[in-house]
Design a protein around this motif. Structure first.
Motif: not given
Length: 468
Positions: A33-44
């Motif tokens: 979950v945390r790594r998916a959260y970080v990838k989402l932040l990078l896209k934002i």
């Protein structure tokens, strides 16, 4: 009945979620979950960068390239000058790069000179002024006044693009309604969802530390107490790092510290201890504290051989060295975790290592730590923020993302001084972490330069005036 049912509806899933997260952190597992959260932040962040660039291009078309560029440069200069006047500091730089490209004229050597080794300035009658020879020296002095290499290492690291978090004077959050909506949503998520959750998990981690270490201390059998102490130590810091949404990537785990010795790392934040302790057990060293840190120190000391000094005792170098030798001489003790810089540096550089831990002897395990500043500034400016203010900023950041490199163990070579050994270890850490290797003492942010350093500069200036 309605409110009781509603409360149960929200509380039960929350308790189950928290329990599941704590169990996963204790066993050092993740569902991604945390790594998916970080990838989402990078896209934002990337979407925000493209929106800022498109807004700037549209403005250029309306105002004109020349007028726009000149006005923006003047505005940036005014902001920088205003910042310097208000704070009395130099302009922060990006990723350790300096605004001025200078040649080193004279730097302090690794071996501090004795007073007898410093030549006395020439007498007035022997002086032949040659101003041309020292113009480059004067230029270097002026450049240091404009931007020195020490002060800029104690300012927050600037980013190449906005992360919807860093405070700026540009008001990027209002360039379009989409960015404004994303920024407001992120603010609500960080302050009203993540922060309360993180604070709760952090308190759970402290509670686990107190209870677990107290139980371990009551185990009468040493062969059983040691592995239990290692486990409670790691679980404590794993839960605490999860409270910051920490994503840690360990490299070269085959060089992980083993047995007694010293684990030496660069220092950016008090979080360095927690991050390294999630993967390896250490003996910690430092001054005794009160409050939150004091509670944690006392809890850890119940089950593990940590070294805590009173303030007056910590100033006695011989007493400290003796305690370190006693600890290292026992092969059953875990390695001592030390940050030889003695102060936090802003994730761009490595400054002078104190030689104390390199004089004791034994193996040195170098470790390089590099934080990703896009998700939050992990640097602790202790002269500006208290510990509680710093923890508040960490709790309201997007996440703590970092890389940790274990490096091959190093030994002091025959005939090598402790200072040269410290510099060799520092160079290896700086190279692996992509950090700038500096010779300056980090304590210069709190105290004046040593008298010997000033005398070296005076002698050099006199030689140049004389024409030598």
């Amino acid at each position: 009945m309605f409110w009781a049912a509603l409360l149960d509806f929200f509380c039960i899933p929350f308790i189950v979620f928290i329990s599941f997260m704590i169990i996963l952190s204790a066993v050092n597992k993740s569902v991604g979950v945390r790594r998916a959260y970080v990838k989402l932040l990078l896209k934002i962040f990337e979407f925000g960068r493209l929106s800022i660039e498109s807004a700037a291009k549209e403005r250029q078309k309306l105002v004109g390239d020349t007028i726009f560029n000149n006005s923006q440069e003047r505005k940036l200069d005014e902001i920088n000058l205003s910042f310097c006047k208000k704070t009395g500091r130099t302009i922060p730089t990006t990723n350790g790069n300096t605004l001025i490209s200078r040649d080193s004229v004279l730097l302090p050597t690794s071996n501090e000179p004795a007073a007898s080794d410093i030549e006395s300035p020439p007498k007035d009658e022997e002086m032949r002024f040659n101003l041309e020879k020292c113009l480059d020296y004067i230029k270097a002095g002026v450049e240091s006044i404009i931007e020195d290499e020490v002060t800029s290492r104690f300012e927050a690291e600037e980013l190449k693009s906005w992360n919807l978090l860093t405070r700026t004077n540009r008001h990027y959050e209002f360039i379009s309604w989409k960015i404004t909506l994303i920024w407001m949503t992120g603010f609500a998520v960080r302050y009203f969802i993540l922060m309360p959750l993180r604070v709760f998990v952090c308190f759970v981690g402290v509670y686990v530390a107190v209870v677990a270490n107290s139980l371990v201390a009551m185990i009468p059998f040493e062969f059983l107490r040691h592995p239990c102490a290692d486990l409670s130590f790691k679980i404590t810091f794993r839960i605490m790092t999860r409270s910051l949404s920490a994503v840690i990537t360990f490299h070269n785990t085959e060089y992980k510290p083993k047995g007694s010795g010293f684990c030496v790392a660069n220092h950016t934040s008090p979080l360095d201890v927690a991050i390294l302790s999630t993967d390896c057990t250490f003996s910690l060293i430092g001054q005794r504290h009160g409050g939150f840190l004091g509670l944690l120190q006392r809890a850890l000391a119940r089950a593990s051989p940590h070294i805590w000094f009173e303030r007056g005792e910590a100033r006695d170098r011989h007493a400290v060295a003796e305690r370190l030798k006693q600890h290292v001489s026992n092969p059953n003790n875990p390695p001592i975790l030390i940050f030889p810089e003695g102060t936090c540096i802003n994730n761009t550089s490595v400054m002078q290592f104190k030689k104390g831990s390199f004089e004791v002897g034994g193996v040195i395990y170098p470790v390089a730590i590099k934080y990703d500043p896009r998700f939050g500034d992990a640097f602790w400016n202790s002269s500006k923020y208290s510990m509680m203010q710093y923890l508040y900023m960490m709790m309201t950041s997007w996440a703590i993302v970092c890389d940790v490199w274990y490096l091959p163990p190093m030994y002091r070579q025959e005939g090598e001084s402790a200072i040269d050994f410290a510099n060799r270890v520092k160079s290896v850490i700086a190279k692996q972490g992509g950090l700038v290797d500096l010779v300056w003492d980090g304590q210069l942010k709190r105290m004046k330069p040593k008298k010997e350093w000033r005398e070296l500069q005076q002698v050099e200036f006199a030689k140049r005036l004389k024409g030598d």
